[in-house]
Design a protein around this motif. Structure first.
Motif, mmCIF file in Angstrom:
data_model
loop_
_atom_site.group_PDB
_atom_site.id
_atom_site.type_symbol
_atom_site.label_atom_id
_atom_site.label_comp_id
_atom_site.label_asym_id
_atom_site.label_seq_id
_atom_site.Cartn_x
_atom_site.Cartn_y
_atom_site.Cartn_z
ATOM 1 N N PRO A 1 82.120 -12.200 -69.216
ATOM 2 C CA PRO A 1 81.375 -13.051 -70.157
ATOM 3 C C PRO A 1 79.862 -12.839 -70.009
ATOM 4 N N ILE A 2 79.107 -13.344 -70.941
ATOM 5 C CA ILE A 2 77.645 -13.253 -70.885
ATOM 6 C C ILE A 2 77.149 -13.952 -69.628
ATOM 7 N N ALA A 3 76.274 -13.290 -68.888
ATOM 8 C CA ALA A 3 75.652 -13.812 -67.666
ATOM 9 C C ALA A 3 76.685 -14.217 -66.613
ATOM 10 N N GLY A 4 77.916 -13.700 -66.730
ATOM 11 C CA GLY A 4 78.939 -14.007 -65.752
ATOM 12 C C GLY A 4 79.441 -15.436 -65.822
ATOM 13 N N LEU A 5 79.066 -16.156 -66.869
ATOM 14 C CA LEU A 5 79.491 -17.545 -67.015
ATOM 15 C C LEU A 5 80.930 -17.591 -67.523
ATOM 16 N N ALA A 6 81.523 -18.760 -67.486
ATOM 17 C CA ALA A 6 82.888 -18.919 -67.962
ATOM 18 C C ALA A 6 82.954 -18.624 -69.458
ATOM 19 N N GLY A 7 84.086 -18.158 -69.888
ATOM 20 C CA GLY A 7 84.278 -17.860 -71.297
ATOM 21 C C GLY A 7 84.995 -16.541 -71.469
ATOM 22 N N SER A 8 85.174 -16.164 -72.683
ATOM 23 C CA SER A 8 85.863 -14.912 -72.980
ATOM 24 C C SER A 8 84.972 -13.731 -72.645
ATOM 25 N N PRO A 9 85.545 -12.685 -72.057
ATOM 26 C CA PRO A 9 84.745 -11.488 -71.775
ATOM 27 C C PRO A 9 84.262 -10.834 -73.067
ATOM 28 N N ILE A 10 82.976 -10.521 -73.122
ATOM 29 C CA ILE A 10 82.444 -9.860 -74.310
ATOM 30 C C ILE A 10 81.495 -8.708 -73.975
ATOM 31 N N LEU A 11 81.137 -8.531 -72.696
ATOM 32 C CA LEU A 11 80.222 -7.469 -72.302
ATOM 33 C C LEU A 11 80.905 -6.498 -71.345
ATOM 34 N N VAL A 12 80.509 -5.231 -71.444
ATOM 35 C CA VAL A 12 81.046 -4.204 -70.568
ATOM 36 C C VAL A 12 79.880 -3.402 -70.009
ATOM 37 N N ASN A 13 79.800 -3.297 -68.694
ATOM 38 C CA ASN A 13 78.758 -2.491 -68.062
ATOM 39 C C ASN A 13 79.178 -1.027 -68.143
ATOM 40 N N VAL A 14 78.388 -0.203 -68.800
ATOM 41 C CA VAL A 14 78.764 1.182 -69.076
ATOM 42 C C VAL A 14 78.871 2.010 -67.792
ATOM 43 N N LEU A 15 77.945 1.846 -66.860
ATOM 44 C CA LEU A 15 78.008 2.614 -65.621
ATOM 45 C C LEU A 15 79.259 2.256 -64.822
ATOM 46 N N GLU A 16 79.560 0.962 -64.698
ATOM 47 C CA GLU A 16 80.767 0.545 -63.990
ATOM 48 C C GLU A 16 82.018 1.088 -64.680
ATOM 49 N N LEU A 17 82.034 1.048 -66.004
ATOM 50 C CA LEU A 17 83.181 1.552 -66.756
ATOM 51 C C LEU A 17 83.364 3.048 -66.537
ATOM 52 N N ASN A 18 82.273 3.795 -66.578
ATOM 53 C CA ASN A 18 82.380 5.246 -66.387
ATOM 54 C C ASN A 18 82.772 5.610 -64.952
ATOM 55 N N LEU A 19 82.321 4.836 -63.975
ATOM 56 C CA LEU A 19 82.749 5.070 -62.591
ATOM 57 C C LEU A 19 84.244 4.795 -62.445
ATOM 58 N N ALA A 20 84.713 3.707 -63.036
ATOM 59 C CA ALA A 20 86.147 3.400 -62.999
ATOM 60 C C ALA A 20 86.940 4.465 -63.744
ATOM 61 N N LEU A 21 86.385 4.985 -64.808
ATOM 62 C CA LEU A 21 87.026 6.055 -65.571
ATOM 63 C C LEU A 21 87.161 7.319 -64.705
ATOM 64 N N ASP A 22 86.113 7.654 -63.974
ATOM 65 C CA ASP A 22 86.187 8.808 -63.067
ATOM 66 C C ASP A 22 87.248 8.598 -61.987
ATOM 67 N N GLN A 23 87.342 7.383 -61.459
ATOM 68 C CA GLN A 23 88.362 7.093 -60.433
ATOM 69 C C GLN A 23 89.767 7.209 -61.039
ATOM 70 N N LEU A 24 89.942 6.711 -62.246
ATOM 71 C CA LEU A 24 91.234 6.803 -62.909
ATOM 72 C C LEU A 24 91.620 8.260 -63.142
ATOM 73 N N SER A 25 90.669 9.063 -63.592
ATOM 74 C CA SER A 25 90.938 10.489 -63.837
ATOM 75 C C SER A 25 91.229 11.229 -62.531
ATOM 76 N N ALA A 26 90.530 10.872 -61.458
ATOM 77 C CA ALA A 26 90.744 11.534 -60.165
ATOM 78 C C ALA A 26 92.110 11.185 -59.568
ATOM 79 N N ALA A 27 92.604 9.970 -59.888
ATOM 80 C CA ALA A 27 93.889 9.523 -59.350
ATOM 81 C C ALA A 27 95.068 10.189 -60.042
ATOM 82 N N ARG A 28 94.826 10.839 -61.160
ATOM 83 C CA ARG A 28 95.934 11.474 -61.906
ATOM 84 C C ARG A 28 96.372 12.753 -61.287
#
Length: 183
Positions: free
Chosen positions: A156-183
Motif C-alpha cells: 500500500p501507499i507509504a506502507g499503510l494498511a489498505g490494498s497494495p497499489i505500489l510496486v518497487n521496480v528494483l525489488e521486483l527485478n531482483l526477485a525476478l532474477d532470483q526466480l529465473s536463477a531458481a529455474r
C-alpha cells in the motif's frame, strides 16, 4: 570576542550535539531509511537503494517510470513541462508507442509520465501488470508466475494498511532474477 564565542558554541552544538542526536533518533525510528535503504545482491555487494529509481530498459526487466533527469540522483528534477505542453504529450505518445499501447490496451499513466523528482522507485500495480506479457516472453516464464511475484512485492501507499497499489521496480527485478536463477 562575543562573536567568536557564539561561533564556537554553534559549531559545537550543531556539529557535536544536534547532528548525532538527529542521526541517533533516525536510526531508532527508521533504521533502514536512515542508512539509505540499500539493497544487496546475492554476493553481498550493494546494488541500489529501495528509495531511488534505476534505469532498466531491457525487455526482460520491468521498467520504472520515465525520468526527466535520466535517473541521475545529483540532478533530480521533474520535467517542468505543463500538462498542456505539446513536448510532454509527444514524449508520452512516444513512450506509449514503445510499449505497444493501443486504444484497446491503454497504458497506465505512470509508465508515460515522470515523477516530480524523476527518481520515483515505484510504479503502480497496473503499471507492473501492464509489463507482464513482455517480461514473461523475454524470460520464458509463465505470466501467472510474474503476477504472483508482483503480488508478493506490491504494497500500500507509504506502507499503510489498505490494498497494495505500489510496486518497487528494483525489488521486483531482483526477485525476478532470483526466480529465473531458481529455474
Amino acid at each position: 570576542m562575543t562573536l567568536l564565542r557564539l561561533l564556537i558554541f554553534c559549531v559545537f552544538s550543531i556539529g557535536f550535539l544536534y547532528l548525532p542526536a538527529v542521526l541517533g533518533f533516525a536510526a531508532v525510528v527508521a533504521p533502514e531509511q536512515s542508512t539509505g535503504s540499500i539493497l544487496y545482491g546475492p554476493d553481498g555487494k550493494p546494488i541500489g537503494s529501495r528509495l531511488v529509481a534505476q534505469k532498466f530498459t531491457r525487455d526482460d526487466y520491468f521498467h520504472p517510470r520515465p525520468s526527466a533527469c535520466d535517473y541521475d540522483g545529483q540532478g533530480a528534477a521533474g520535467s517542468n513541462l505543463s500538462p498542456t505542453n505539446p513536448d510532454l504529450a509527444a514524449r508520452a505518445a512516444a513512450i506509449a508507442a514503445s510499449y505497444g499501447a493501443t486504444p484497446d490496451h491503454p497504458i497506465p499513466a505512470d509508465l508515460v509520465t515522470a515523477s516530480g523528482s524523476g527518481l520515483d522507485p515505484d510504479i503502480s500495480l497496473a503499471g507492473a501488470r501492464y509489463q507482464v506479457a513482455r517480461v514473461a516472453r523475454a524470460r520464458g516464464l509463465e505470466e501467472t508466475q510474474l503476477k504472483g511475484l508482483i503480488h508478493d512485492i506490491s504494497r500500500p501507499i507509504a506502507g499503510l494498511a489498505g490494498s497494495p497499489i505500489l510496486v518497487n521496480v528494483l525489488e521486483l527485478n531482483l526477485a525476478l532474477d532470483q526466480l529465473s536463477a531458481a529455474r
